[in-house]
Write a protein that holds these residues in place. Sequence first.
Motif, PDB file in Angstrom:
ATOM      1  N   VAL A 139      -7.461   9.242  -6.379  1.00  0.00           N
ATOM      2  CA  VAL A 139      -6.536   8.744  -7.393  1.00  0.00           C
ATOM      3  C   VAL A 139      -6.336   7.240  -7.255  1.00  0.00           C
ATOM      4  CG1 VAL A 139      -4.184   8.850  -8.274  1.00  0.00           C
ATOM      5  CG2 VAL A 139      -5.334  10.938  -7.494  1.00  0.00           C
ATOM      6  N   THR A 140      -5.964   6.838  -6.075  1.00  0.00           N
ATOM      7  CA  THR A 140      -5.758   5.426  -5.807  1.00  0.00           C
ATOM      8  C   THR A 140      -5.749   5.268  -4.301  1.00  0.00           C
ATOM      9  OG1 THR A 140      -4.355   3.501  -6.258  1.00  0.00           O
ATOM     10  CG2 THR A 140      -3.243   5.553  -5.698  1.00  0.00           C
ATOM     11  N   ARG A 141      -5.709   4.039  -3.853  1.00  0.00           N
ATOM     12  CA  ARG A 141      -5.738   3.862  -2.424  1.00  0.00           C
ATOM     13  C   ARG A 141      -4.457   4.353  -1.773  1.00  0.00           C
ATOM     14  NH1 ARG A 141      -6.934  -1.138   1.700  1.00  0.00           N
ATOM     15  NH2 ARG A 141      -7.341   0.341   3.376  1.00  0.00           N
TER      16      ARG A 141
ATOM     17  N   HIS B 164       0.820  -1.211   0.000  1.00  0.00           N
ATOM     18  CA  HIS B 164       0.000   0.000   0.000  1.00  0.00           C
ATOM     19  C   HIS B 164       0.849   1.256   0.000  1.00  0.00           C
ATOM     20  CE1 HIS B 164      -3.558  -2.437   1.224  1.00  0.00           C
ATOM     21  NE2 HIS B 164      -2.629  -3.159   1.855  1.00  0.00           N
ATOM     22  N   LEU B 165       0.318   2.269  -0.650  1.00  0.00           N
ATOM     23  CA  LEU B 165       0.901   3.599  -0.497  1.00  0.00           C
ATOM     24  C   LEU B 165       0.501   4.107   0.875  1.00  0.00           C
ATOM     25  CD1 LEU B 165       0.014   5.026  -4.014  1.00  0.00           C
ATOM     26  CD2 LEU B 165       2.303   4.427  -3.164  1.00  0.00           C
ATOM     27  N   VAL B 166       1.456   4.669   1.590  1.00  0.00           N
ATOM     28  CA  VAL B 166       1.174   5.198   2.928  1.00  0.00           C
ATOM     29  C   VAL B 166       1.688   6.625   3.001  1.00  0.00           C
ATOM     30  CG1 VAL B 166       1.553   4.939   5.394  1.00  0.00           C
ATOM     31  CG2 VAL B 166       1.364   2.900   3.954  1.00  0.00           C
TER      32      VAL B 166
ATOM     33  N   ASP C 195      -8.558   8.790  -1.039  1.00  0.00           N
ATOM     34  CA  ASP C 195      -7.866   9.553  -2.081  1.00  0.00           C
ATOM     35  C   ASP C 195      -8.449   9.098  -3.424  1.00  0.00           C
ATOM     36  OD1 ASP C 195      -6.047  10.336  -4.127  1.00  0.00           O
ATOM     37  OD2 ASP C 195      -4.461  10.545  -2.630  1.00  0.00           O
TER      38      ASP C 195
ATOM     39  N   PHE D 193      -9.901  15.963  -0.090  1.00  0.00           N
ATOM     40  CA  PHE D 193     -10.086  14.614   0.441  1.00  0.00           C
ATOM     41  C   PHE D 193     -10.775  14.654   1.808  1.00  0.00           C
ATOM     42  CE2 PHE D 193      -5.836  13.420  -1.843  1.00  0.00           C
ATOM     43  CZ  PHE D 193      -6.393  13.817  -3.051  1.00  0.00           C
TER      44      PHE D 193
ATOM     45  N   GLY E 295      -7.978   4.765   6.829  1.00  0.00           N
ATOM     46  CA  GLY E 295      -7.782   3.622   5.950  1.00  0.00           C
ATOM     47  C   GLY E 295      -8.898   3.334   4.981  1.00  0.00           C
ATOM     48  N   GLU E 296      -9.824   4.265   4.776  1.00  0.00           N
ATOM     49  CA  GLU E 296     -10.879   4.012   3.789  1.00  0.00           C
ATOM     50  C   GLU E 296     -10.244   3.902   2.407  1.00  0.00           C
ATOM     51  OE1 GLU E 296     -14.013   3.277   4.549  1.00  0.00           O
ATOM     52  OE2 GLU E 296     -13.238   3.409   6.603  1.00  0.00           O
ATOM     53  N   PRO E 297     -10.603   2.848   1.653  1.00  0.00           N
ATOM     54  CA  PRO E 297      -9.933   2.615   0.371  1.00  0.00           C
ATOM     55  C   PRO E 297     -10.092   3.778  -0.612  1.00  0.00           C
ATOM     56  CG  PRO E 297     -11.220   0.701   1.011  1.00  0.00           C
ATOM     57  CD  PRO E 297     -11.559   1.786   1.978  1.00  0.00           C
ATOM     58  N   ASP E 298     -11.189   4.516  -0.525  1.00  0.00           N
ATOM     59  CA  ASP E 298     -11.427   5.554  -1.528  1.00  0.00           C
ATOM     60  C   ASP E 298     -11.200   6.967  -0.993  1.00  0.00           C
ATOM     61  OD1 ASP E 298     -13.444   5.550   0.251  1.00  0.00           O
ATOM     62  OD2 ASP E 298     -15.070   5.440  -1.202  1.00  0.00           O
TER      63      ASP E 298
ATOM     64  N   LEU F 233      -3.221   4.964   2.250  1.00  0.00           N
ATOM     65  CA  LEU F 233      -3.456   5.043   3.690  1.00  0.00           C
ATOM     66  C   LEU F 233      -2.801   6.301   4.203  1.00  0.00           C
ATOM     67  CD1 LEU F 233      -2.499   1.360   4.233  1.00  0.00           C
ATOM     68  CD2 LEU F 233      -4.660   2.312   5.012  1.00  0.00           C
TER      69      LEU F 233
END
Lengths: 240, 240
Positions: free
Chosen positions: A98-100, A20-22, A96, A138, A91-94, A102
């Motif tokens: 653009v993409t997930r 995941h991107l964090v 952002d 966001f 941590g909601e997937p949406d 965290l």
Amino acid sequence: MISNTSQRSLPAEYSSQARHLVAVDCIIFGFDDDELKLLAIRRQIAPNRGDWSLIGGFVNQEESLHDATVRVIKKLTGLRRIYLSQLYAHGEPDRDPVTRVLSVSYYALIRCQAHNQELIDAAGARWFSITQIPELIFDHQQMVTMALAELRKEARVKPVGFELLPQKFTLPQLQILYEAIYQKQFDKRNFRKRILQMGLLERLDEKDKSNSRKGAWYYQFNRERYRQLTADGFYFNLPL
Amino acid sequence: MISNTSQRSLPAEYSSQARHLVAVDCIIFGFDDDELKLLAIRRQIAPNRGDWSLIGGFVNQEESLHDATVRVIKKLTGLRRIYLSQLYAHGEPDRDPVTRVLSVSYYALIRCQAHNQELIDAAGARWFSITQIPELIFDHQQMVTMALAELRKEARVKPVGFELLPQKFTLPQLQILYEAIYQKQFDKRNFRKRILQMGLLERLDEKDKSNSRKGAWYYQFNRERYRQLTADGFYFNLPL
DNA sequence: CCAAAAGTGTTCGCCGTACACCCATGA
DNA sequence: TCATGGGTGTACGGCGAACACTTTTGG
């Protein structure tokens, strides 16, 4: 340590997992002109480039969350050595579009006066009164709301208010700060009594005459004494 | 949504960033035999397979942190519909010796009695008294310490204690629970007074005779009344 | 001498705390 | 009838809340 791209040496239970991107995002509070303020910047990357945003950035491979926050704040504002406290992992997937991504939010308290110069270097950074925050990208507005709630909780039981004031401050200043945090007026006599009773403030032999002819005594917060008392089971407590 | 492996359509500022393994770990508290207990399991993957560990697991690609926690708890213990609250994002790069794994910890409160059967199915799961917790892997011991501190903070200002008791409970039971949480004895009369004064408990027309000849009245927590009072500015408060 | 902000004490009511005896009942 | 746990009331002290006047001094 094992890098992002060479996963072959990891156990299967690790290597098969999603990555995941964090990011970290930072709610930076300051106190100036008798108001509690929030620092926001113009977002520097697409999409939403130019919209108001909290200070934030991605977490690097071998970097702790705390270190990432310090780096990001330093890079975007020049600020360092500020009070930092982790707030929440979003941590909601949406969250952002653009993409997930965290995001772990931190809230920060800084002494505006001591850092104005550095902030001038930060293109696009601006202070907003917490009563007039612009639309943020966001879920950043929600982060601010959580941070404010946390600040209000903390300020009752920990001496965090002093992180927002210069080392030398007056009691009227301190009271205005608390009134700004809680958006509520307090009785002068009771406020002073409670603060001074705790025995954490030292009066200096100097007055601030900028606001009155009589002048208000400068005080400073005694960190050492606070540590001692805390070790003895003392708890900071302001029943506001 | 964009998957982990096809990153080409992301903006460069996103696609160039490091990606991280993210896990959730769960500190599950229960109350049984007049003791506060922690649920631990034998770790199922290498390394450290078989060592005592918190319930945890990796976060999937399109899954919120909260959902991941619920899934992991359900899978490993069969438990569902439990009280969950996020605790902290643990981001030290070396906290997992295998490779970097960020972990978001949650603490959970469950009614042991209502779920014993399900737990029997969970191979390797066991309750430990919080006074006798075994050695746990990685930084899990620290997570437990944080969770306990949080529970103690919360139980003073929110009616979380009731999440650990059956719907019907007696005042002696409730007091023993609080004594277990705070590891401290309370005066019976004062404890009852404070609890009942808040007006959140309803006495039922039924007694628990399992512990005495006289029997102790069953009570239940009135959630609806709590919501009403909270909306009116009431705050739950137990000065223990 | 006056305006403007800084500083100061007291009273009252509530709540937290300490504390010891009676009650109900099954065996 | 007795042993065991369940249940009850009161007195005191401290603290939070409300409240109004005096002090200082530059202009």
